[in-house]
Design an enzyme around this catalytic site. Structure first.
Site, PDB file in Angstrom:
ATOM      1  N   LYS A 111      -6.905   3.442  -3.043  1.00 57.85           N
ATOM      2  CA  LYS A 111      -7.153   3.321  -1.635  1.00 57.85           C
ATOM      3  C   LYS A 111      -7.355   4.951  -0.927  1.00 57.85           C
ATOM      4  O   LYS A 111      -6.573   5.977  -1.539  1.00 57.85           O
ATOM      5  CB  LYS A 111      -6.149   2.705  -0.981  1.00 57.85           C
ATOM      6  CG  LYS A 111      -6.147   2.767   0.696  1.00 57.85           C
ATOM      7  CD  LYS A 111      -4.886   1.736   1.370  1.00 57.85           C
ATOM      8  CE  LYS A 111      -4.975   1.974   2.758  1.00 57.85           C
ATOM      9  NZ  LYS A 111      -4.036   1.340   3.592  1.00 57.85           N
ATOM     10  N   LYS A 157      -9.977   0.356  -2.064  1.00 55.28           N
ATOM     11  CA  LYS A 157      -9.672  -0.054  -0.676  1.00 55.28           C
ATOM     12  C   LYS A 157     -10.461   1.384   0.099  1.00 55.28           C
ATOM     13  O   LYS A 157      -9.979   2.330  -0.146  1.00 55.28           O
ATOM     14  CB  LYS A 157      -8.623  -0.256  -0.452  1.00 55.28           C
ATOM     15  CG  LYS A 157      -8.308  -0.511   1.111  1.00 55.28           C
ATOM     16  CD  LYS A 157      -6.977  -1.129   1.408  1.00 55.28           C
ATOM     17  CE  LYS A 157      -6.550  -1.149   2.844  1.00 55.28           C
ATOM     18  NZ  LYS A 157      -5.208  -1.744   3.302  1.00 55.28           N
ATOM     19  N   ASP A 216       0.710  -1.147   0.015  1.00 52.65           N
ATOM     20  CA  ASP A 216      -0.053   0.118   0.097  1.00 52.65           C
ATOM     21  C   ASP A 216       0.947   1.205   0.130  1.00 52.65           C
ATOM     22  O   ASP A 216       1.462   1.619   1.036  1.00 52.65           O
ATOM     23  CB  ASP A 216      -1.028   0.073   1.119  1.00 52.65           C
ATOM     24  CG  ASP A 216      -2.132  -1.174   0.973  1.00 52.65           C
ATOM     25  OD1 ASP A 216      -1.783  -1.976   0.362  1.00 52.65           O
ATOM     26  OD2 ASP A 216      -3.253  -0.751   2.038  1.00 52.65           O
TER      27      ASP A 216
END
EC number: 4.1.2.4
Length: 220
Positions: free
Chosen positions: A151, A180, A89
């Site tokens: 995300k 996400k 991430d």
């Protein structure tokens, strides 16, 4: 639908101890969450502890500011994967996005995607710092760079995911890229809002509470 597989069980506080890391690993194994998401210093330990399970190891790169150089992010990514990370991430260069230096933003993401070849890459755009058009542009750049997910948030910028932002991101990237939601997803109600808006992964420290809510809800 296996809702436990939506959850990246997350502990990214700087003061996280080994005891706390053990707790989220044990919880993730008990509930069979998709992953545990921990800071890079904990990746090797988490990977060793999760070797006999289906739970993946997720870590964060350029976190939480996104303001390190691309070369630094690439090194962090390679190091994390060598230590056993399955998912990456990364945080975008937010200032470059706001400057309109879109090539720089995309190349930064592309470099991490290349370094993480064969591993899932999620791109944190820090929605709380962006306006509508910037969220759209960051999502477009994430898709163009070949990442797997866009995300919402680090959880360190004073705000987290909203259903509105998740929907905007999903509408922008379409079917090719997943979304996400992270930051402030604390219970079943929050979880449901994010999933209904289009999120297929939820980053939360409250994974256990979410699953307990699902178990208590007769609809599931």
């Amino acid at each position: 639908m296996k809702f436990e597989k939506y959850i990246d069980h997350t502990l990214l506080k700087p003061e996280s101890t080994r005891t706390q890391i053990d707790q989220i690993i044990d919880e993730a194994k008990a509930y069979n969450f998709k992953s545990v998401c921990v800071n890079p210093t904990h990746v090797k330990y988490a990977a060793e502890r999760l070797a006999d399970s289906e739970v993946l190891v997720c870590t964060v790169i350029g976190f939480p500011l996104g303001a390190s150089t691309t070369a630094t992010k690439v090194f962090e990514t390679e190091d994390a994967i060598q230590n056993g990370a399955d998912e990456i991430d990364m945080v975008i260069n937010i200032g470059a996005l706001k400057d309109g230096r879109f090539d720089d933003v995309q190349q930064d993401i592309e470099a991490v995607v290349k370094a993480a070849e064969g591993h899932t890459v999620k791109v944190i755009i820090e929605t709380v710092l962006l306006d509508h058009d910037e969220i759209v542009k960051a999502s477009e750049l994430t898709k163009a760079a070949g990442a797997d997910f866009v995300k919402t948030s680090t959880g360190f910028a004073g705000g987290g995911a909203t259903a509105e932002d998740v929907k905007l991101m999903k509408d922008t990237v379409g079917a090719d890229v997943e979304v996400k939601a992270s930051g402030g997803v604390r219970n079943l109600e929050d979880f449901n809002k994010m999933v209904e808006a289009g999120a297929t992964r939820i980053g939360a420290s409250a994974g256990v509470q979410i699953m307990q809510g699902l178990e208590a809800d007769s609809d599931y």
